[in-house]
Design an enzyme around this catalytic site. Structure first.
Site, short mmCIF file in Angstrom:
data_model
loop_
_atom_site.label_atom_id
_atom_site.label_comp_id
_atom_site.label_asym_id
_atom_site.label_seq_id
_atom_site.Cartn_x
_atom_site.Cartn_y
_atom_site.Cartn_z
N GLN A 257 -4.82 -1.38 9.61
CA GLN A 257 -4.50 -2.87 8.97
C GLN A 257 -5.37 -3.82 9.82
O GLN A 257 -4.95 -3.94 11.03
CB GLN A 257 -3.33 -3.23 8.71
CG GLN A 257 -3.11 -4.48 7.94
CD GLN A 257 -3.61 -4.33 6.47
OE1 GLN A 257 -3.77 -3.43 5.95
NE2 GLN A 257 -3.86 -5.51 5.95
N ASP B 242 -11.05 3.00 4.30
CA ASP B 242 -11.11 1.69 4.31
C ASP B 242 -12.91 1.39 3.70
O ASP B 242 -13.40 0.40 3.50
CB ASP B 242 -10.92 0.61 5.39
CG ASP B 242 -9.70 0.13 5.20
OD1 ASP B 242 -9.61 -0.49 3.99
OD2 ASP B 242 -9.03 -0.20 6.27
N LYS C 234 0.86 -1.30 0.06
CA LYS C 234 -0.12 0.05 0.02
C LYS C 234 1.02 1.17 0.00
O LYS C 234 0.65 2.04 -0.61
CB LYS C 234 -0.88 0.05 1.41
CG LYS C 234 -1.92 -0.88 1.18
CD LYS C 234 -2.95 -1.11 2.42
CE LYS C 234 -3.90 -2.49 2.23
NZ LYS C 234 -4.76 -2.53 3.38
N1 GUN Z 1 -6.91 -6.77 5.78
C1 GUN Z 1 -7.27 -7.35 4.72
N2 GUN Z 1 -7.95 -6.68 3.93
C2 GUN Z 1 -8.08 -5.61 4.38
C3 GUN Z 1 -8.73 -4.33 4.02
O1 GUN Z 1 -9.12 -3.92 2.97
N3 GUN Z 1 -8.46 -3.05 4.84
C4 GUN Z 1 -7.72 -3.26 6.09
N4 GUN Z 1 -7.68 -2.10 6.72
N5 GUN Z 1 -7.32 -4.56 6.51
C5 GUN Z 1 -7.37 -5.43 5.44
#
Ligand code: GUN
Length: 299
Positions: free
Chosen positions: A100, A123, A54
């Protein structure tokens, strides 16, 4: 039949080009780049690697990002306080805030995610954003769900009146994707160009005779996290099969779909890796730009 491959990497690269141009315009107007702050708790290898990709993608499009690492032993109030401090810009301008997942089992995940202000919730997990999506007036759409819809639109896979079966009922993917695909198209857009107007069935671990339902799908999305769950005989010939699963099997990344055998019957198939994953990251960049624009004004 051999399925056409849905190349998520190529599409993500095109989305990144568009976001990059908009980020440049934003930065010229506002005097700074959009900025994303990520909270990473503990040292799960998979989470660390997602966060790294990311941050790398953000850098490619000119979005500033910072990762705040928190030890596994932290407690819920510590994390809620950290998110609140980020929201007060104590760790630099935070247009977008992302925690996350998964969080360690002893943490109250809902309390932490609810602490993210809804207008910085890139998110799309905050109840206000989930509510807006369910009412057909989305603001931040969860990135993976948005990526799947974008993949269908880009490949010209029709959705209007088609039967989409989503296997998995998570708040992150299954539920928001079902809402997106079954939504009315925005005014002025055709349903297929917007990836809307589908008839959607959500399946889950308690669904009876899963195969009988998945065989009806024109669009089949697997978002469960079980390697090899979707086999050839569960797929209608010519269907579009989108694999959201990410599973590690003997050190190798595989999805929820038995790729080789399903490729023989499906019309389209997304690979793992290189399918939905890169799109999730691309949609996060797009949401971060939107968050900055909502805060400082759209160029
Ligand atoms: N863990 C797995 N997928 C995601 C996501 O789309 N966002 C976040 N914050 N954590 C994740």
């Amino acid at each position: 039949m051999t399925a056409r491959l849905l190349d998520g990497r190529a599409l993500a690269a095109r989305i990144e080009q568009d976001v990059r141009a908009e980020v440049d315009t934003f930065a010229a107007m506002c005097g700074r780049a959009p900025r994303l702050v990520v909270v990473l708790v503990g040292d799960l290898a998979a989470s660390g690697s997602y966060v790294k990709s990311k941050a790398a993608a953000a850098a490619r499009v000119g979005i500033d990002s910072e990762v705040l690492r928190v030890p596994e032993t932290c407690q819920t109030p510590d994390l809620v306080a950290l998110v609140a401090a980020i929201a007060r810009d104590e760790h630099g301008p935070a247009d977008g805030i992302l925690v996350q997942l998964p969080l360690p089992a002893h943490i109250d995940q809902v309390a932490v995610l609810d602490a993210v202000p809804p207008d910085r919730d890139v998110d799309g997990f905050h109840p206000q954003n989930a509510g807006l999506l369910s009412q057909g007036r989305p603001r931040f759409i969860p990135c993976t769900a948005a990526g799947v819809q974008r993949m269908l639109i880009d490949a010209g896979i029709p959705t209007a009146g088609r039967h989409a079966v989503v296997v998995g009922r998570s708040d992150i993917v299954g539920k928001p994707l079902a809402l997106l695909l079954s939504a009315r198209p925005p005014s002025g857009a055709t349903a297929d160009a917007a990836g809307c107007d589908a008839t959607v069935t959500i399946c889950h671990s308690r669904s009876a005779d899963l195969a009988a339902i998945t065989r009806q799908a024109d669009i089949l999305v697997a978002a469960v996290g079980r390697a090899g769950l979707i086999t050839e005989e569960m797929v209608k010939p010519g269907a579009a099969v989108i694999d959201v699963g990410i599973n590690r099997v003997q050190g190798r990344l595989v999805g929820d779909v038995a790729f080789a055998e399903v490729s023989r019957v499906a019309g389209w198939i997304s690979p793992v890796p290189g399918g939905v994953g890169p799109l999730t990251v691309a949609m996060l960049l797009s949401n971060t730009l939107l968050a900055a624009e909502l805060r400082l004004g759209r160029p």
